[in-house]
Design a protein around this motif. Structure first.
Motif, mmCIF file in Angstrom:
data_model
loop_
_atom_site.group_PDB
_atom_site.id
_atom_site.type_symbol
_atom_site.label_atom_id
_atom_site.label_comp_id
_atom_site.label_asym_id
_atom_site.label_seq_id
_atom_site.Cartn_x
_atom_site.Cartn_y
_atom_site.Cartn_z
ATOM 1 N N GLU A 51 0.798 -1.230 0.000
ATOM 2 C CA GLU A 51 0.000 0.000 0.000
ATOM 3 C C GLU A 51 0.828 1.277 0.000
ATOM 4 O O GLU A 51 0.310 2.352 0.285
ATOM 5 N N PHE A 53 2.897 3.840 -2.462
ATOM 6 C CA PHE A 53 2.903 4.139 -3.895
ATOM 7 C C PHE A 53 4.133 4.932 -4.319
ATOM 8 O O PHE A 53 4.181 5.462 -5.423
ATOM 9 N N CYS A 84 -8.512 -2.223 -13.113
ATOM 10 C CA CYS A 84 -8.514 -1.575 -11.810
ATOM 11 C C CYS A 84 -9.957 -1.221 -11.425
ATOM 12 O O CYS A 84 -10.703 -0.668 -12.243
ATOM 13 N N ILE A 104 -1.087 -4.471 -9.247
ATOM 14 C CA ILE A 104 -1.111 -3.009 -9.154
ATOM 15 C C ILE A 104 -1.742 -2.462 -10.425
ATOM 16 O O ILE A 104 -1.710 -3.103 -11.471
#
Length: 108
Positions: A51, A53, A84, A104
């Protein structure tokens, strides 16, 4: 304070580790990938903490750009047939070395 959980990942095609111990982000080895954007080809180092970025790249990546990610060892694209849930961008996946997968979004 939120606990940092670093993950070690490998290429889903050739099973080579994608971890780079020379580029450290947030105190942990980064994930090294080759990338292609509309601006050109380069390398990106992604923070390996779940988590997080944070990233570093040798080319500029504009906001909302879809980036193509490739394994630096076998040069296979890491794109999967999944979108996503937030922005509908294509997803990229890695194998977690202890088992499982993590994905991701390819949009910056």
């Amino acid at each position: 304070m939120k606990k940092q959980v670093p993950i070690n990942v490998q290429c889903p095609h050739c099973l080579t580790s994608l971890m780079d111990t020379e580029i450290i982000l947030n105190g942990h080895p980064s994930i090294k990938l080759n990338i292609i954007t509309p601006e050109g080809r380069g390398e990106i180092y992604i923070c390996s903490v779940y988590e997080c970025f944070d990233h570093r790249s040798n080319i500029d990546i504009k906001d909302n750009t879809i980036v193509d990610f490739y394994c630096p060892e076998c040069d296979q694209e890491l794109l999967i047939n999944e979108e996503c849930k937030i922005c509908d961008g294509p997803m990229v996946t890695f194998l977690i070395q202890v088992g499982g997968r993590v994905s991701i979004c390819s949009r910056k």
